[in-house]
Design a protein around this motif. Structure first.
Motif: not given
Length: 363
Positions: A82, A86, A112
């Motif tokens: 995640l 991101e 994300a």
């Protein structure tokens, strides 16, 4: 339009190959609507035969980002993915994030994207095993709920979403067929015998990797006792996941000498094994479908399956990990007349349908 495709586990490479090829063909036919695809490989599968060989064999565009995240617990792995996904999304600012299936890579990519207000498309949406002890079930349910478009492979998947109230949720649902059927049709001519396999045909093909089986000594022992009995009648060929090998060693389970254990094989080698085997014994979701694509009966070493239409069509048989049930089912399918002349997974144009839907989507 810019699409970021998130992959990490072996089946996702095959699925992504189908859609990547459809994107290339769309661009060739419609240059003015050029689509840019960037591939992010989370690293969830890191073994050479379970990862990079797929990109080489299947002409999948090499990943633009390899996050090299693996060998962690579910929580640590998903959290790390995640965070790193991101970072990629903030840098690249795509129009879509495309995720496949039900792995930690799937839910991490979807989360994300959604937190950055980027549209999410989920391929293989709507599947349910109704077993909340499976990490995959949690991943697929949560991914469906936060996606903007759900690409459902079967009418069963559409019905599952309807039963969960998706008629009242602002998300587009598309019955598009199965990308794995596209792949089976396209790559069959490239089938390649694994180097260490001498049998021409008639063997039993098996794979065992699911955590609910490999982490339970009793279940794993029972499955391998069944395979041992079957191997006295027919050769068993068993491409084995690295973590399953470790669990066999940890539990002191020694496979029978009539079972030929292979390292994980490439997709073209797996196609050859499917074409030439007599039946399949597996706990893999994807291999259950592929057995059907190649008209081979399948014994599923699980208590449930996402692909219930295969059970209803009597081409796939649930046996769990029970030795006696596996053996009884094996004896049954040796004598049964099984009809594979049914259309369950579309027309082989799923990749192109997905691309057209993404281009034409209006939020």
């Amino acid at each position: 339009m810019k699409i970021i495709t998130i992959v990490g586990a072996r089946p996702q490479f095959v699925k992504a190959a189908v859609v990547s090829r459809a994107i290339e063909e769309f661009n060739a036919d419609n240059g003015r609507d050029n689509i840019e695809e960037l591939i992010v490989h989370t690293g969830q599968h890191f073994d050479e035969n379970m990862s990079s060989v797929f990109f080489d064999q299947m002409n999948i565009p090499k990943p633009h980002y390899n996050l090299e995240i693996n060998s962690l617990s579910h929580g640590a792995m998903t959290g790390k993915m995640l965070e790193k996904i991101e970072e990629v999304l903030v840098k690249e600012r795509p129009d879509w994030v495309l995720v496949y299936g039900d792995t930690n890579s799937t839910i991490a990519g979807a989360l994300a994207a959604k937190k950055l207000h980027i549209k999410v498309a989920h391929v293989e949406a709507g599947l349910r095993s109704f077993n909340m002890r499976m990490p995959e079930e949690i991943n697929r349910i949560l991914t469906d709920r936060i996606s903007d478009i759900l690409f459902c492979p079967t009418q069963t998947a559409i019905d599952n979403l309807k039963n969960e109230g998706y008629g009242g949720i602002d998300v587009k649902q598309v019955l598009c067929g199965d990308v794995m059927y596209d792949a089976a049709l396209f790559y069959t001519e490239r089938a390649n015998r694994p180097e260490s396999v001498n049998e021409d045909a008639g063997f039993v093909l098996s794979t065992i990797h699911r955590q609910e089986n490999t982490d339970d000594k009793g279940k794993l022992s029972s499955i391998f006792e069944a395979l041992k009995s079957i191997a006295q009648d027919q050769k068993v060929i068993l491409p084995l996941h690295p973590r399953t090998i470790k669990k066999l060693d940890d539990f002191g389970i020694v496979p029978d000498s009539n079972i030929q254990i292979l390292e994980p094989v490439g997709y073209f080698e797996m196609i050859w094994l499917l074409i030439n085997c007599s039946c399949v014994i597996t706990d893999s979701g994807g291999l259950q479908k592929e057995a059907f694509f190649f008209k081979k009966p399948c014994i599923t070493a699980r208590e449930e399956t996402e692909w219930v239409e295969l059970i209803h069509s009597k081409v796939n048989f649930l046996a769990g990990s029970d030795k006696h049930k596996i053996l009884d089912t094996f004896r049954h399918i040796k004598k049964a007349q099984i009809d594979f002349d049914i259309n369950l997974y579309g027309q082989g144009d799923t990749g192109h349908r997905i691309v057209r839907e993404l281009v034409g989507f209006r939020s």
